[in-house]
Design an enzyme around this catalytic site. Structure first.
Site, PDB file in Angstrom:
ATOM      1  N   ILE A  32     -21.756  58.025 -58.722  1.00  0.00           N
ATOM      2  CA  ILE A  32     -20.538  57.951 -59.539  1.00  0.00           C
ATOM      3  C   ILE A  32     -19.751  59.267 -59.433  1.00  0.00           C
ATOM      4  CG2 ILE A  32     -19.667  57.783 -61.916  1.00  0.00           C
ATOM      5  CD1 ILE A  32     -20.632  55.097 -60.935  1.00  0.00           C
ATOM      6  N   THR A 199     -30.910  76.254 -67.109  1.00  0.00           N
ATOM      7  CA  THR A 199     -30.508  76.202 -65.699  1.00  0.00           C
ATOM      8  C   THR A 199     -31.696  76.269 -64.730  1.00  0.00           C
ATOM      9  OG1 THR A 199     -30.282  78.602 -65.501  1.00  0.00           O
ATOM     10  CG2 THR A 199     -28.346  77.381 -66.249  1.00  0.00           C
ATOM     11  N   LYS A 200     -32.887  76.463 -65.247  1.00  0.00           N
ATOM     12  CA  LYS A 200     -34.035  76.641 -64.347  1.00  0.00           C
ATOM     13  C   LYS A 200     -34.255  75.435 -63.419  1.00  0.00           C
ATOM     14  CE  LYS A 200     -36.058  80.323 -63.904  1.00  0.00           C
ATOM     15  NZ  LYS A 200     -36.731  80.996 -64.902  1.00  0.00           N
ATOM     16  N   THR A 202     -32.135  73.498 -62.186  1.00  0.00           N
ATOM     17  CA  THR A 202     -31.100  73.594 -61.154  1.00  0.00           C
ATOM     18  C   THR A 202     -31.466  74.676 -60.146  1.00  0.00           C
ATOM     19  OG1 THR A 202     -29.437  72.904 -62.752  1.00  0.00           O
ATOM     20  CG2 THR A 202     -28.630  74.002 -60.769  1.00  0.00           C
ATOM     21  N   CYS A 391     -22.801  30.934 -58.231  1.00  0.00           N
ATOM     22  CA  CYS A 391     -23.801  30.626 -57.210  1.00  0.00           C
ATOM     23  C   CYS A 391     -24.924  29.748 -57.791  1.00  0.00           C
ATOM     24  CB  CYS A 391     -24.326  31.896 -56.565  1.00  0.00           C
ATOM     25  SG  CYS A 391     -24.901  31.579 -54.887  1.00  0.00           S
ATOM     26  N   PHE A 394     -23.529  27.854 -60.566  1.00  0.00           N
ATOM     27  CA  PHE A 394     -22.743  26.705 -60.095  1.00  0.00           C
ATOM     28  C   PHE A 394     -23.693  25.544 -59.789  1.00  0.00           C
ATOM     29  CE2 PHE A 394     -21.749  24.515 -56.085  1.00  0.00           C
ATOM     30  CZ  PHE A 394     -20.430  24.091 -56.212  1.00  0.00           C
ATOM     31  N   HIS A 515     -19.533  34.327 -54.834  1.00  0.00           N
ATOM     32  CA  HIS A 515     -19.700  35.372 -55.845  1.00  0.00           C
ATOM     33  C   HIS A 515     -18.394  36.148 -56.011  1.00  0.00           C
ATOM     34  CE1 HIS A 515     -24.158  35.305 -56.180  1.00  0.00           C
ATOM     35  NE2 HIS A 515     -24.118  34.907 -54.917  1.00  0.00           N
ATOM     36  N   GLU A 517     -17.605  38.109 -58.186  1.00  0.00           N
ATOM     37  CA  GLU A 517     -17.824  39.432 -58.794  1.00  0.00           C
ATOM     38  C   GLU A 517     -17.813  40.574 -57.789  1.00  0.00           C
ATOM     39  OE1 GLU A 517     -20.062  36.964 -58.609  1.00  0.00           O
ATOM     40  OE2 GLU A 517     -22.134  37.682 -58.449  1.00  0.00           O
TER      41      GLU A 517
HETATM   42  N1  GLN Z   1     -30.880  30.334 -54.669  1.00  0.00           N
HETATM   43  C1  GLN Z   1     -29.617  29.708 -54.440  1.00  0.00           C
HETATM   44  C2  GLN Z   1     -29.327  29.520 -52.965  1.00  0.00           C
HETATM   45  O1  GLN Z   1     -29.960  30.121 -52.152  1.00  0.00           O
HETATM   46  C3  GLN Z   1     -28.496  30.505 -55.095  1.00  0.00           C
HETATM   47  C4  GLN Z   1     -28.304  31.839 -54.462  1.00  0.00           C
HETATM   48  C5  GLN Z   1     -27.570  32.798 -55.356  1.00  0.00           C
HETATM   49  O2  GLN Z   1     -27.417  32.553 -56.545  1.00  0.00           O
HETATM   50  N2  GLN Z   1     -27.113  33.904 -54.804  1.00  0.00           N
HETATM   51  O3  GLN Z   1     -28.462  28.767 -52.607  1.00  0.00           O
END
Ligand code: GLN
Length: 548
Positions: A32, A199-200, A202, A391, A394, A515, A517
């Site tokens: 970071i 500081t030791k 470091t 994923c 879903f 994904h 994200e």
């Molecule tokens: N395990 C599931 C697959 O392989 C979903 C993978 C995941 O969620 N990244 O399709």
């Protein structure tokens, strides 16, 4: 963040490198710190990239358990990498490739393959020079096309695994001009019982660095608070650097504020000066300010979201946490994420689900926790609670709907139940023959076509999107027909692959096989997350759950 500063690579600058090592202990947030320095250089108009070195023997992070290493981050080229790369992508707003994650596994694999093919012409193949040469090559190649490249060495100085890398960096610095390289060492400055900054640790850590032949140019002290002038002077004296080259990295409420702290201390200015880039840097008043605006944006209230996962560890779902935060910056709300144990829907966990105003079911592998995930989907679907499935999330939404709405008893994913009478989620045909686990899933960016007039189309504002994937299973085409007349609609697809699902007559119910994200950034939040959070806020408001 849209490329706000005119950061265009200027080949006349040549590459500059900032090597970042850590001392005393791991987990000091050197990634970071490095990413924050990079962000400021970017604001000053430079093109910045990063390399993360992971000294482990795994070729990549793809086979690693999130419990030990946090999430596996996925790059556009399908690289399965350390989550630090996610931080670099988010802070620098760049898209990296697998070449930006150097591991011992990759390096040795490559050198050994070359040895087998006879490339070394009978020589004895050794760590020095063959491994170190390969490390240097990788760093130079990854830096190509950028003005400044941050190179972070994972682990702590003194680790056996890290030695070849530090030696490679020593040689690298020897080969380059002095003004093109800066060594930054990040250490811990703890408090003594009587409240004194010590500081030791470091000093010892720097002694260790120097014994390897490296002299830090910059020292950053991680401490609860800012380093006192006296502490900085002491570090400077004993570690042989100017007092102006000692910086603090105090605790902050949000990692996105670290660039602001670092800027206040003048770390960026110091780096720019040392690199001799002062004339090329944008004047302070012309530097991009969007980062500050985004990460300090006003928040109207707070909402609670349940994350139904297997791991009680924020790092295991880091990009999801960050994506929710980015959506929160955009919508002006703080998001609290409550982990709900998918493995055991104990009353305590069920209550957390009910307290929240939205449910996220993340990705995952294997059987453990899948029933809890299916229960969470059912709860969200039946109670009009905003739902986002990613994923595996879903896939579990497809399973839940098949079982509870379409009446396909025992429907499941073939991954979880190989004998299910209704494998509504089945292995991808191209995966039949795959035996190796590493790097063999459907990985990286693929295009998804979006059906006009759907929620997904509304969110993305386009007829296609490009998101990152990591899966072996998908909706089984044999069942497309069964879903045809129901309220669950596949609104995004890629040929025969179903990529997005949504539910009609629900405040917000969206699942993605990909994904989203991994592409969310501060200032450029991911559309599914923004849509989800918006619905969460509506529900919270309706329940008067928003506390100002
Ligand atoms: N395990 C599931 C697959 O392989 C979903 C993978 C995941 O969620 N990244 O399709």
């Amino acid at each position: 963040m849209p490329t706000d500063s005119d950061s265009e690579y200027d080949p006349s600058l040549g590459n500059k490198f900032i090597f970042v090592t850590g001392g005393v202990m791991s987990g000091l947030g050197k990634g970071i710190t490095a990413a924050s320095t990079g962000r400021l250089l970017k604001n000053a108009g430079f093109d910045v990239t990063a390399v993360k070195i992971d000294p482990y023997l795994n070729v990549d992070a793809g086979t690693m358990n999130p419990y030990q290493h946090g999430e596996v981050y996925v790059l556009k080229d399908g690289g399965e990498v350390d989550l630090d790369l996610g931080n670099y992508e988010r802070f620098l707003d760049v898209d990296m490739t697998s070449d930006h994650n150097v591991t011992t596994g990759k390096t040795y694999q490559h050198v050994i393959e070359r040895e087998r093919s006879g490339d070394y012409l009978g020589k004895t193949v050794q760590i020095i020079p063959h491994i170190t040469d390969d490390i240097k090559r990788r760093i130079r190649e990854a830096a190509e096309g950028s003005d400044v490249c941050l190179v972070e060495v994972g682990g702590t100085v003194g680790d056996i695994e890290g030695m070849p890398y530090l030696e490679a960096l020593r040689q690298f610095a020897h080969e380059e001009d002095d003004e093109d390289i800066l060594f930054t060492h990040v250490t811990l400055v703890p408090y003594s019982k009587n409240g004194e900054q010590k500081t030791k640790p470091t000093q010892h850590s720097v002694k260790e660095v120097r014994s390897i032949g490296l002299q830090p140019d910059i020292i950053v002290g991680r401490c609860d608070d800012e380093l006192e002038p006296h502490t900085k002077e002491k570090i400077a004296l004993f570690c042989d650097i100017p007092t102006e080259a000692v910086f603090s990295n105090p605790d902050v409420e949000d990692v996105y504020h670290v660039p602001l702290v670092v800027e206040e201390e003048g770390l960026d200015e110091y780096v720019i000066d040392r690199f001799g880039l002062a004339e090329r840097a944008l004047p302070r008043e012309e530097r991009a300010n969007e980062w500050r605006e985004v990460v300090t944006s006003e928040k109207e209230g707070e909402v609670e979201v349940a994350l139904v996962g297997k791991y009680d560890l924020e790092d295991a779902y880091m990009s999801i946490h960050e994506s929710l935060k980015h959506a929160g910056f955009d919508l002006g709300v703080d998001v609290t994420v409550r982990w709900v144990d998918a493995d055991e829907m104990a009353p305590r966990h069920a209550r957390r689900l009910e307290d929240a105003d939205g449910v996220v079911v993340p990705g995952g592998f294997g059987m453990r926790g899948t029933q809890g995930k299916i229960d969470a989907v059912e709860y969200a679907r039946a109670n009009d609670v905003p739902f986002l499935g990613l994923c595996l999330g879903f896939q579990m939404a497809v399973v839940e709907y098949a079982r509870n709405v379409l009446g396909l008893a025992g429907a499941h994913s073939a991954e979880v139940d190989a004998d299910t009478p209704h494998p509504v989620i089945d292995i991808l045909p191209e995966q039949y023959e795959v035996e190796d686990m590493g790097g063999t899933m459907r990985l990286g960016t693929h295009e998804t076509e979006i059906e006009p007039g759907t929620l997904a189309h509304d969110l993305y504002g386009a007829e296609s999107c490009h998101e990152r994937h990591r899966h072996r299973y998908e909706v089984n085409p044999d069942y497309f027909e069964a879903f045809e007349d129901g309220a669950l609609v596949f609104s995004g697809s890629a040929g025969n692959r179903m990529e997005i699902l949504e539910l009609e007559d629900h405040p917000f119910f969206l699942g993605t096989q990909f994904h989203p994200e991994y592409r969310s950034r501060p200032g450029r939040p991911s559309p599914p997350f923004v849509g989800f959070l918006d619905a969460v806020m509506d529900r919270a408001e309706a329940r008067e759950g928003v506390t100002a």
